[in-house]
Write an enzyme that holds these catalytic residues in place. Structure first.
Site, PDB file in Angstrom:
ATOM      1  N   CYS A   8      14.950  -1.435  -4.817  1.00  0.00           N
ATOM      2  CA  CYS A   8      14.041  -2.583  -4.856  1.00  0.00           C
ATOM      3  C   CYS A   8      13.290  -2.521  -6.177  1.00  0.00           C
ATOM      4  O   CYS A   8      13.748  -1.869  -7.124  1.00  0.00           O
ATOM      5  CB  CYS A   8      13.110  -2.608  -3.643  1.00  0.00           C
ATOM      6  SG  CYS A   8      12.003  -1.189  -3.491  1.00  0.00           S
ATOM      7  N   ASN A  11      10.175   0.757  -5.415  1.00  0.00           N
ATOM      8  CA  ASN A  11      10.570   1.923  -4.605  1.00  0.00           C
ATOM      9  C   ASN A  11       9.391   2.485  -3.818  1.00  0.00           C
ATOM     10  O   ASN A  11       9.312   3.685  -3.546  1.00  0.00           O
ATOM     11  CB  ASN A  11      11.221   3.025  -5.464  1.00  0.00           C
ATOM     12  CG  ASN A  11      11.936   4.113  -4.670  1.00  0.00           C
ATOM     13  OD1 ASN A  11      11.989   5.269  -5.074  1.00  0.00           O
ATOM     14  ND2 ASN A  11      12.487   3.765  -3.527  1.00  0.00           N
ATOM     15  N   CYS A  13       7.989   0.133  -1.143  1.00  0.00           N
ATOM     16  CA  CYS A  13       7.912  -0.665   0.097  1.00  0.00           C
ATOM     17  C   CYS A  13       9.292  -0.791   0.753  1.00  0.00           C
ATOM     18  O   CYS A  13       9.594  -0.122   1.741  1.00  0.00           O
ATOM     19  CB  CYS A  13       7.335  -2.058  -0.164  1.00  0.00           C
ATOM     20  SG  CYS A  13       5.641  -2.039  -0.780  1.00  0.00           S
ATOM     21  N   ARG A  14      10.138  -1.662   0.198  1.00  0.00           N
ATOM     22  CA  ARG A  14      11.383  -2.019   0.900  1.00  0.00           C
ATOM     23  C   ARG A  14      12.447  -0.921   0.869  1.00  0.00           C
ATOM     24  O   ARG A  14      13.005  -0.566   1.908  1.00  0.00           O
ATOM     25  CB  ARG A  14      11.957  -3.318   0.305  1.00  0.00           C
ATOM     26  CG  ARG A  14      11.087  -4.514   0.574  1.00  0.00           C
ATOM     27  CD  ARG A  14      11.460  -5.679  -0.295  1.00  0.00           C
ATOM     28  NE  ARG A  14      11.105  -5.427  -1.698  1.00  0.00           N
ATOM     29  CZ  ARG A  14      11.405  -6.233  -2.705  1.00  0.00           C
ATOM     30  NH1 ARG A  14      12.093  -7.324  -2.471  1.00  0.00           N
ATOM     31  NH2 ARG A  14      11.033  -5.939  -3.929  1.00  0.00           N
ATOM     32  N   SER A  15      12.768  -0.388  -0.325  1.00  0.00           N
ATOM     33  CA  SER A  15      13.888   0.571  -0.368  1.00  0.00           C
ATOM     34  C   SER A  15      13.568   1.907   0.306  1.00  0.00           C
ATOM     35  O   SER A  15      14.459   2.478   0.943  1.00  0.00           O
ATOM     36  CB  SER A  15      14.433   0.748  -1.788  1.00  0.00           C
ATOM     37  OG  SER A  15      13.481   1.264  -2.671  1.00  0.00           O
ATOM     38  N   ASP A 127       9.825  -9.626  -1.170  1.00  0.00           N
ATOM     39  CA  ASP A 127       8.846  -8.660  -1.679  1.00  0.00           C
ATOM     40  C   ASP A 127       7.536  -8.781  -0.889  1.00  0.00           C
ATOM     41  O   ASP A 127       6.909  -9.840  -0.908  1.00  0.00           O
ATOM     42  CB  ASP A 127       8.614  -8.979  -3.162  1.00  0.00           C
ATOM     43  CG  ASP A 127       7.721  -7.963  -3.855  1.00  0.00           C
ATOM     44  OD1 ASP A 127       7.040  -7.189  -3.145  1.00  0.00           O
ATOM     45  OD2 ASP A 127       7.714  -7.953  -5.092  1.00  0.00           O
TER      46      ASP A 127
HETATM   47  P1  4NP Z   1       8.938  -2.853  -3.437  1.00  0.00           P
HETATM   48  O1  4NP Z   1       7.528  -3.627  -3.519  1.00  0.00           O
HETATM   49  O2  4NP Z   1       9.780  -3.399  -4.561  1.00  0.00           O
HETATM   50  O3  4NP Z   1       9.468  -3.265  -2.089  1.00  0.00           O
HETATM   51  O4  4NP Z   1       8.643  -1.396  -3.555  1.00  0.00           O
HETATM   52  C1  4NP Z   1       6.788  -3.694  -4.692  1.00  0.00           C
HETATM   53  C2  4NP Z   1       6.023  -2.618  -5.085  1.00  0.00           C
HETATM   54  C3  4NP Z   1       5.251  -2.694  -6.232  1.00  0.00           C
HETATM   55  C4  4NP Z   1       5.269  -3.856  -6.985  1.00  0.00           C
HETATM   56  C5  4NP Z   1       6.051  -4.929  -6.594  1.00  0.00           C
HETATM   57  C6  4NP Z   1       6.820  -4.838  -5.440  1.00  0.00           C
HETATM   58  N1  4NP Z   1       4.469  -3.947  -8.146  1.00  0.00           N
HETATM   59  O5  4NP Z   1       4.414  -5.040  -8.740  1.00  0.00           O
HETATM   60  O6  4NP Z   1       3.842  -2.951  -8.543  1.00  0.00           O
END
Ligand code: 4NP
Length: 159
Positions: A8, A11, A13-15, A127
């Protein structure tokens, strides 16, 4: 042996959610020896961090412990080390396709929601970072559905 990398943006939240849920399914199916499962982020700004507190809390309610540490996606090593590289949303897929060097690497790329049943139930794993608590519940619903489909695909290709 199937080597799967969930990818993702951050790294956190989702992955890592996908990693923990898939590992849990594989463990329940008694198939741990057949799988190597990891996750990574296309944006390295959270490297070394535990998953987002909201993601950990919502996942814990469903019985998943998220304790992986964020790491960056390393194209040269990761395209070599994994058989399936699974992006969470369309933006992740565009970035991964740009990083792939040839057709062999491109053939390793999959969108997470393509494993959902029924097909086309979800178009991507959205997201949740700037969304409310319900965004994390939706992500977990999609990840539980997609990992079940992914496990089936992997186990049927094993035979
Ligand atoms: P992820 O979520 O891609 O599911 O881990 C996010 C985590 C951090 C950010 C964006 C999405 N960020 O902009 O820092």
């Amino acid at each position: 042996m199937v080597r799967i990398l969930f990818v993702c943006l951050g790294n956190i939240c989702r992955s890592p959610g996908a990693e923990a849920i898939m590992k849990s399914l594989v463990r329940k199916a008694g198939q741990e020896k057949f799988f190597h499962i990891d996750s990574a982020g296309l944006y390295g700004g959270h490297a070394g961090a535990l998953p987002d507190e909201r993601m950990r809390r919502h996942a814990a309610r469903r019985g998943y412990v998220l304790d992986s540490r964020a790491r960056t996606f390393y194209p040269s090593a990761d395209f070599a080390d994994f058989d399936m590289i699974i992006g969470m949303d369309r933006q992740n897929m565009s970035a991964l396709k740009r990083l792939a060097q040839d057709e062999t690497e491109r053939a390793k790329l999959f969108l997470m929601t393509d494993f959902c049943r029924p097909p086309a139930l979800y178009s991507e794993v959205p997201d949740p970072y700037y969304r409310g608590e319900e965004g994390f519940e939706e992500v977990l619903d999609i990840l539980e559905n997609a990992t079940a489909g992914l496990l089936q695909v992997c186990l049927s290709s094993e035979k």
